[in-house]
Scaffold this motif. Structure first.
Motif, PDB file in Angstrom:
ATOM      1  N   ILE A 177       0.859  -1.175   0.000  1.00 30.02           N
ATOM      2  CA  ILE A 177       0.000   0.000   0.000  1.00 30.02           C
ATOM      3  C   ILE A 177       0.901   1.233   0.000  1.00 30.02           C
ATOM      4  CG2 ILE A 177      -1.707   1.305   1.322  1.00 30.02           C
ATOM      5  CD1 ILE A 177      -2.690  -1.366   2.449  1.00 30.02           C
ATOM      6  N   PRO A 178       0.702   2.142  -0.930  1.00 27.05           N
ATOM      7  CA  PRO A 178       1.573   3.326  -0.992  1.00 27.05           C
ATOM      8  C   PRO A 178       1.573   4.091   0.323  1.00 27.05           C
ATOM      9  CG  PRO A 178       0.166   3.188  -2.939  1.00 27.05           C
ATOM     10  CD  PRO A 178      -0.324   2.147  -1.977  1.00 27.05           C
ATOM     11  N   ASP A 179       2.715   4.617   0.673  1.00 30.40           N
ATOM     12  CA  ASP A 179       2.846   5.440   1.869  1.00 30.40           C
ATOM     13  C   ASP A 179       3.129   6.868   1.424  1.00 30.40           C
ATOM     14  OD1 ASP A 179       3.414   6.701   4.217  1.00 30.40           O
ATOM     15  OD2 ASP A 179       4.778   5.169   4.988  1.00 30.40           O
ATOM     16  N   THR A 180       2.060   7.642   1.276  1.00 24.66           N
ATOM     17  CA  THR A 180       2.202   9.032   0.836  1.00 24.66           C
ATOM     18  C   THR A 180       2.413   9.971   2.014  1.00 24.66           C
ATOM     19  OG1 THR A 180      -0.162   9.512   0.980  1.00 24.66           O
ATOM     20  CG2 THR A 180       0.642   8.548  -1.091  1.00 24.66           C
ATOM     21  N   GLY A 181       2.323   9.422   3.231  1.00 28.58           N
ATOM     22  CA  GLY A 181       2.380  10.256   4.420  1.00 28.58           C
ATOM     23  C   GLY A 181       0.997  10.634   4.912  1.00 28.58           C
ATOM     24  N   ASP A 182      -0.032  10.334   4.104  1.00 26.36           N
ATOM     25  CA  ASP A 182      -1.418  10.608   4.470  1.00 26.36           C
ATOM     26  C   ASP A 182      -2.124   9.264   4.614  1.00 26.36           C
ATOM     27  OD1 ASP A 182      -4.149  11.178   4.564  1.00 26.36           O
ATOM     28  OD2 ASP A 182      -3.983  12.898   3.205  1.00 26.36           O
ATOM     29  N   LEU A 183      -2.237   8.768   5.842  1.00 32.17           N
ATOM     30  CA  LEU A 183      -2.790   7.437   6.071  1.00 32.17           C
ATOM     31  C   LEU A 183      -4.214   7.321   5.559  1.00 32.17           C
ATOM     32  CD1 LEU A 183      -2.613   4.600   7.284  1.00 32.17           C
ATOM     33  CD2 LEU A 183      -3.313   5.581   9.486  1.00 32.17           C
ATOM     34  N   ALA A 184      -5.045   8.299   5.839  1.00 29.32           N
ATOM     35  CA  ALA A 184      -6.447   8.241   5.413  1.00 29.32           C
ATOM     36  C   ALA A 184      -6.551   8.140   3.897  1.00 29.32           C
ATOM     37  CB  ALA A 184      -7.203   9.464   5.920  1.00 29.32           C
ATOM     38  N   ALA A 185      -5.775   8.951   3.189  1.00 29.34           N
ATOM     39  CA  ALA A 185      -5.812   8.931   1.721  1.00 29.34           C
ATOM     40  C   ALA A 185      -5.336   7.589   1.185  1.00 29.34           C
ATOM     41  CB  ALA A 185      -4.956  10.055   1.160  1.00 29.34           C
ATOM     42  N   ASP A 186      -4.306   7.015   1.802  1.00 27.60           N
ATOM     43  CA  ASP A 186      -3.774   5.730   1.343  1.00 27.60           C
ATOM     44  C   ASP A 186      -4.795   4.616   1.562  1.00 27.60           C
ATOM     45  OD1 ASP A 186      -1.469   7.097   0.737  1.00 27.60           O
ATOM     46  OD2 ASP A 186      -0.368   6.426   2.506  1.00 27.60           O
ATOM     47  N   LEU A 187      -5.459   4.636   2.712  1.00 24.31           N
ATOM     48  CA  LEU A 187      -6.469   3.616   2.989  1.00 24.31           C
ATOM     49  C   LEU A 187      -7.685   3.768   2.077  1.00 24.31           C
ATOM     50  CD1 LEU A 187      -6.347   3.508   6.893  1.00 24.31           C
ATOM     51  CD2 LEU A 187      -5.426   1.812   5.298  1.00 24.31           C
ATOM     52  N   ARG A 188      -8.091   4.996   1.838  1.00 19.52           N
ATOM     53  CA  ARG A 188      -9.222   5.216   0.931  1.00 19.52           C
ATOM     54  C   ARG A 188      -8.900   4.677  -0.466  1.00 19.52           C
ATOM     55  NH1 ARG A 188      -9.994  10.283   3.793  1.00 19.52           N
ATOM     56  NH2 ARG A 188      -8.632  11.324   2.289  1.00 19.52           N
ATOM     57  N   ALA A 189      -7.691   4.915  -0.920  1.00 23.05           N
ATOM     58  CA  ALA A 189      -7.293   4.479  -2.269  1.00 23.05           C
ATOM     59  C   ALA A 189      -7.313   2.964  -2.397  1.00 23.05           C
ATOM     60  CB  ALA A 189      -5.904   5.024  -2.604  1.00 23.05           C
ATOM     61  N   LEU A 231      -0.057   0.281   8.509  1.00 29.42           N
ATOM     62  CA  LEU A 231      -0.429   0.824   9.814  1.00 29.42           C
ATOM     63  C   LEU A 231       0.784   0.919  10.740  1.00 29.42           C
ATOM     64  CD1 LEU A 231      -3.845  -0.984  10.315  1.00 29.42           C
ATOM     65  CD2 LEU A 231      -3.495   1.472   9.971  1.00 29.42           C
ATOM     66  N   ARG A 232       1.688  -0.032  10.650  1.00 28.18           N
ATOM     67  CA  ARG A 232       2.915   0.055  11.454  1.00 28.18           C
ATOM     68  C   ARG A 232       3.762   1.238  11.026  1.00 28.18           C
ATOM     69  NH1 ARG A 232       4.157  -6.420  11.598  1.00 28.18           N
ATOM     70  NH2 ARG A 232       2.957  -6.879  13.498  1.00 28.18           N
ATOM     71  N   SER A 233       3.793   1.485   9.724  1.00 23.47           N
ATOM     72  CA  SER A 233       4.512   2.661   9.229  1.00 23.47           C
ATOM     73  C   SER A 233       3.879   3.935   9.780  1.00 23.47           C
ATOM     74  CB  SER A 233       4.478   2.674   7.695  1.00 23.47           C
ATOM     75  OG  SER A 233       5.028   3.859   7.182  1.00 23.47           O
ATOM     76  N   GLU A 241       4.972   4.425  13.330  1.00 19.86           N
ATOM     77  CA  GLU A 241       6.343   4.975  13.404  1.00 19.86           C
ATOM     78  C   GLU A 241       6.358   6.461  13.113  1.00 19.86           C
ATOM     79  OE1 GLU A 241       8.448   2.579  10.620  1.00 19.86           O
ATOM     80  OE2 GLU A 241       8.350   0.765  11.862  1.00 19.86           O
ATOM     81  N   ALA A 242       5.401   6.898  12.291  1.00 18.65           N
ATOM     82  CA  ALA A 242       5.326   8.320  11.944  1.00 18.65           C
ATOM     83  C   ALA A 242       4.509   9.118  12.951  1.00 18.65           C
ATOM     84  CB  ALA A 242       4.721   8.479  10.552  1.00 18.65           C
ATOM     85  N   GLY A 243       3.921   8.433  13.945  1.00 15.38           N
ATOM     86  CA  GLY A 243       3.146   9.111  14.964  1.00 15.38           C
ATOM     87  C   GLY A 243       1.704   9.371  14.589  1.00 15.38           C
ATOM     88  N   ALA A 244       1.234   8.761  13.469  1.00 15.42           N
ATOM     89  CA  ALA A 244      -0.145   8.988  13.030  1.00 15.42           C
ATOM     90  C   ALA A 244      -1.123   8.002  13.666  1.00 15.42           C
ATOM     91  CB  ALA A 244      -0.229   8.879  11.507  1.00 15.42           C
ATOM     92  N   VAL A 245      -0.605   6.939  14.281  1.00 15.67           N
ATOM     93  CA  VAL A 245      -1.424   5.938  14.964  1.00 15.67           C
ATOM     94  C   VAL A 245      -0.806   5.685  16.336  1.00 15.67           C
ATOM     95  CG1 VAL A 245      -2.169   3.510  14.960  1.00 15.67           C
ATOM     96  CG2 VAL A 245      -2.211   4.829  12.832  1.00 15.67           C
ATOM     97  N   ARG A 246      -1.645   5.533  17.358  1.00 15.17           N
ATOM     98  CA  ARG A 246      -1.147   5.297  18.703  1.00 15.17           C
ATOM     99  C   ARG A 246      -0.243   4.071  18.747  1.00 15.17           C
ATOM    100  NH1 ARG A 246      -6.558   4.984  20.615  1.00 15.17           N
ATOM    101  NH2 ARG A 246      -5.924   3.005  21.555  1.00 15.17           N
TER     102      ARG A 246
END
Length: 200
Positions: A81-93, A144-146, A149-154
């Motif tokens: 799954i691409p990691d654009t730095g925007d988790l929501a956008a990546d999951l939506r895609a 999600l692990r990425s 690491e970026a602080g976007a998920v607890r």
């Protein structure tokens, strides 16, 4: 006399393998998993059933391989799954792409038959999960692990459980046909999963 070249056994085998795959997918879509037999697959593919048994041990093996092969032909082999730095956008895609695949007539009938039969056939269910489902779920785990690491998920969130917040509702709605699956629906799942439903 001009000596004719020997037949290409590899190409002939590949042709038979493709025909068997196509026959298995077509049959399971038309008559269901239980009524699809090795004999029927062989007859439809124009090969002897001994040819099938030489390459596969069961109809489940034939169908699972055929389904995986179909995905690769269509360019839908699982990839990161691409990691654009925007988790929501990546999951939506990725969920939108999943909706498109689930609604593709080439995939819908065989995948629905496999998933449904896997509920009552324990061995087939395990193979379905191991060979088809789990490799795709692990893509979500890594993304999600990425994000962790970026602080976007607890950091205390278990990614394997968290992914079920948006994957499981989609699978249930698709299997049970309780309502249409759409891009708008999966976008909402991502929003609810990431932000909850409490007042912000």
């Amino acid at each position: 006399m001009v000596k004719k070249p020997a037949p290409d056994v590899t190409r002939r085998s590949e042709k038979s393998r493709r025909a068997i795959h196509e026959a298995a997918l077509a049959l399971v879509g038309e008559v269901g998993y239980r009524r699809s037999t090795i004999e029927a697959i062989a007859a439809r593919a124009g090969v002897g059933k001994q040819t099938i048994y030489r390459w596969w041990s069961s109809k489940a093996d034939v169908l699972l391989e055929a389904f995986l092969d179909l995905g690769e032909q269509a360019g839908q082999k699982p990839c990161e799954i691409p990691d654009t730095g925007d988790l929501a956008a990546d999951l939506r895609a990725v969920l939108r792409a999943t909706v498109d695949e689930l609604l593709d007539p080439r995939f819908e009938a065989p995948s629905r038959a496999l998933a449904a039969e896997g509920v009552v056939d324990e061995q087939l269910g395990r193979e379905f999960v191991t060979k088809l489902l789990e490799p795709r779920l692990q893509l979500y785990v890594r993304r999600l692990r990425s994000a962790q690491e970026a602080g976007a998920v607890r950091p205390d969130v278990d990614p394997r459980i968290a992914l079920e917040l948006f994957v499981s509702p989609l699978a249930q709605r698709w299997l049970q046909r309780t309502a249409p699956i759409t891009h708008e629906y999966t976008d909402t799942l991502v929003d609810y999963a990431l932000h909850g439903i409490a007042e912000r």
